[in-house]
Design a protein around this motif. Sequence first.
Motif, PDB file in Angstrom:
ATOM      1  N   VAL A   1     -23.880  27.008   1.744  1.00 19.95           N
ATOM      2  CA  VAL A   1     -24.503  26.578   0.514  1.00 19.95           C
ATOM      3  C   VAL A   1     -24.986  25.243   0.537  1.00 19.95           C
ATOM      4  O   VAL A   1     -26.015  24.930  -0.056  1.00 19.95           O
ATOM      5  CB  VAL A   1     -23.670  27.028  -0.690  1.00 19.95           C
ATOM      6  N   THR A   2     -24.198  24.339   0.977  1.00 21.32           N
ATOM      7  CA  THR A   2     -24.498  22.851   0.781  1.00 21.32           C
ATOM      8  C   THR A   2     -25.739  22.725   1.927  1.00 21.32           C
ATOM      9  O   THR A   2     -26.730  21.904   1.285  1.00 21.32           O
ATOM     10  CB  THR A   2     -23.381  22.255   1.314  1.00 21.32           C
ATOM     11  N   GLY A   3     -25.647  23.163   2.984  1.00 22.51           N
ATOM     12  CA  GLY A   3     -26.857  23.242   3.745  1.00 22.51           C
ATOM     13  C   GLY A   3     -28.242  23.635   3.187  1.00 22.51           C
ATOM     14  O   GLY A   3     -29.500  23.006   3.352  1.00 22.51           O
ATOM     15  N   SER A   4     -28.076  24.629   2.688  1.00 22.48           N
ATOM     16  CA  SER A   4     -29.108  25.313   1.864  1.00 22.48           C
ATOM     17  C   SER A   4     -29.735  24.182   0.565  1.00 22.48           C
ATOM     18  O   SER A   4     -30.828  24.183   0.446  1.00 22.48           O
ATOM     19  CB  SER A   4     -28.911  26.668   1.226  1.00 22.48           C
ATOM     20  N   LEU A   5     -28.863  23.586   0.082  1.00 22.86           N
ATOM     21  CA  LEU A   5     -29.354  22.632  -0.929  1.00 22.86           C
ATOM     22  C   LEU A   5     -29.687  21.463  -0.141  1.00 22.86           C
ATOM     23  O   LEU A   5     -30.546  20.738  -0.867  1.00 22.86           O
ATOM     24  CB  LEU A   5     -28.103  22.319  -1.963  1.00 22.86           C
ATOM     25  N   PHE A   6     -29.356  21.107   0.752  1.00 25.32           N
ATOM     26  CA  PHE A   6     -29.959  19.848   1.572  1.00 25.32           C
ATOM     27  C   PHE A   6     -31.262  20.121   1.886  1.00 25.32           C
ATOM     28  O   PHE A   6     -32.278  19.311   1.709  1.00 25.32           O
ATOM     29  CB  PHE A   6     -29.192  19.867   3.049  1.00 25.32           C
ATOM     30  N   ARG A   7     -31.751  21.364   2.351  1.00 27.55           N
ATOM     31  CA  ARG A   7     -32.861  21.698   2.469  1.00 27.55           C
ATOM     32  C   ARG A   7     -33.758  21.582   1.134  1.00 27.55           C
ATOM     33  O   ARG A   7     -34.988  21.243   1.270  1.00 27.55           O
ATOM     34  CB  ARG A   7     -33.034  23.156   2.968  1.00 27.55           C
ATOM     35  N   SER A   8     -33.404  21.967  -0.028  1.00 27.50           N
ATOM     36  CA  SER A   8     -33.994  22.051  -1.130  1.00 27.50           C
ATOM     37  C   SER A   8     -34.365  20.620  -1.666  1.00 27.50           C
ATOM     38  O   SER A   8     -35.509  20.354  -1.932  1.00 27.50           O
ATOM     39  CB  SER A   8     -33.047  22.910  -2.253  1.00 27.50           C
ATOM     40  N   VAL A   9     -33.369  19.503  -1.363  1.00 29.28           N
ATOM     41  CA  VAL A   9     -33.572  18.109  -1.848  1.00 29.28           C
ATOM     42  C   VAL A   9     -34.462  17.726  -0.918  1.00 29.28           C
ATOM     43  O   VAL A   9     -35.585  16.869  -1.327  1.00 29.28           O
ATOM     44  CB  VAL A   9     -32.479  17.378  -1.689  1.00 29.28           C
ATOM     45  N   THR A  10     -34.683  18.149   0.456  1.00 28.35           N
ATOM     46  CA  THR A  10     -35.694  17.618   1.454  1.00 28.35           C
ATOM     47  C   THR A  10     -36.959  18.078   0.865  1.00 28.35           C
ATOM     48  O   THR A  10     -37.860  17.272   0.935  1.00 28.35           O
ATOM     49  CB  THR A  10     -35.466  18.225   2.756  1.00 28.35           C
ATOM     50  N   HIS A  11     -37.255  19.522   0.473  1.00 30.68           N
ATOM     51  CA  HIS A  11     -38.521  19.739  -0.127  1.00 30.68           C
ATOM     52  C   HIS A  11     -38.909  18.997  -1.083  1.00 30.68           C
ATOM     53  O   HIS A  11     -40.005  18.571  -1.412  1.00 30.68           O
ATOM     54  CB  HIS A  11     -38.301  21.205  -0.210  1.00 30.68           C
ATOM     55  N   CYS A  12     -38.075  18.605  -2.090  1.00 27.25           N
ATOM     56  CA  CYS A  12     -38.376  17.680  -3.130  1.00 27.25           C
ATOM     57  C   CYS A  12     -38.880  16.550  -2.737  1.00 27.25           C
ATOM     58  O   CYS A  12     -39.807  15.676  -3.472  1.00 27.25           O
ATOM     59  CB  CYS A  12     -37.283  17.683  -4.182  1.00 27.25           C
ATOM     60  N   LEU A  13     -38.409  15.807  -1.832  1.00 29.86           N
ATOM     61  CA  LEU A  13     -38.687  14.606  -1.365  1.00 29.86           C
ATOM     62  C   LEU A  13     -40.180  14.814  -0.602  1.00 29.86           C
ATOM     63  O   LEU A  13     -41.028  13.880  -0.964  1.00 29.86           O
ATOM     64  CB  LEU A  13     -37.661  13.952  -0.226  1.00 29.86           C
TER      65      LEU A  13
END
Length: 404
Positions: A203-215
């Motif tokens: 789940v943490t890895g999935s949210l890393f991806r989400s933050v990357t998309h926002c950047l």
Amino acid sequence: MTENLTIGERVAWYRRRRGLSQEVLAGLVGRTTDWLSKAENNRIELDRLSVITALADALDVSLGDLLAEPTLMEWSSDSGHRTVPALREALMDYRQLTPLLGSRPEGEPPALPELRANVAEVFDAYQGSRYGFATRRLPFLLADASIAARMYSGREREEAHALLALTYQGAAMVLGKVGEMELAWIAADRGLAAAQQSGRSVVTGSLFRSVTHCLLSTGRFPAAVQLVNDAAGVMQEELGDASAQYLSVYGMLFLAGAMAAARAEDRVTTRTFLQEADEAARRLGADANHMWTAFGPTNVAIHRVATAGELGDIQVAIDLGLRIDTHALPVERRVRHSIEVARALSAWNRTDEALAKLLEAERDAPEQVRHHYVSRELVIGWVRGTRGRPSQSVAGLARRLRVV
């Protein structure tokens, strides 16, 4: 600003507001005055985010200002009459941010199986490009998931935090699609904090991806690349015997990073990240949709096309893009690929083929096509570039996208 200006016309509008000459602005972005004049007068298409971001930085405006984002979410039976503002209110609710300031919830917490089903419903709606439906459901789901995270204990509390993290991720994904980039960033950041409290690395890895998309969506390409490198360093510790879910999240992190590197015009890192994603796809063995990633060999191929387009390798994007069979992927992935291929075809003046591709995408996902800046820019360009009246197909599409 109205939605029916091209990006070049918005550049001219903001340049005049800043009191800059074409010569000065062109110098700030390392271009000639002739190039800028052609861009502002729609004789050159501004379709690469690296170039648009440089112009936004020089003009001291957000990337969204030049892309005319967000666009108005239409009311529908899916969305109801409370759309993004209701979700904004939920994200800004201080009681969810600081539970100490709110009263303790009474009664039984939301049942975790029901909460799981509701999270899945939102992600399924996102992958089906039903943004109105997801936007209507998310405020209620955020409230329920927040209460669950506060009221449960032990392993159930960990699961509640995982579901809260995924709810925030769902919000970030939907908000990003409709152009609400700042709200998407807030949601992704909150989601990452909740994910860390869940103790679940996938789940943490999935949210890393989400933050990357926002950047990525806000034009912070080097920061997105750095985050992918840092997050991958953390995730690699569990990669040896990784589950299919973990491999999918890991691979998608690198696909997001490849897009960031391409928009930063870093070909070496783009290639490296695509290779890392390809290796994860080979280990996975086939296309799948673990953790709603739609990850597998086909998604890697789709990103090869998208990164080629961002790097200006239009022939590569066309040749590869037209060969990829996306029929087994979720609607969101299929349509995003179609938009990318349409952009490449239009850049090579294959307008009829590009229009056919975009109309096909609109039939599958009208909300997604309407909200994507590339779709709007393509249609505005076709309308402006037509001598006399545009064709009935182009004119109809322009009306439906609200760009005329």
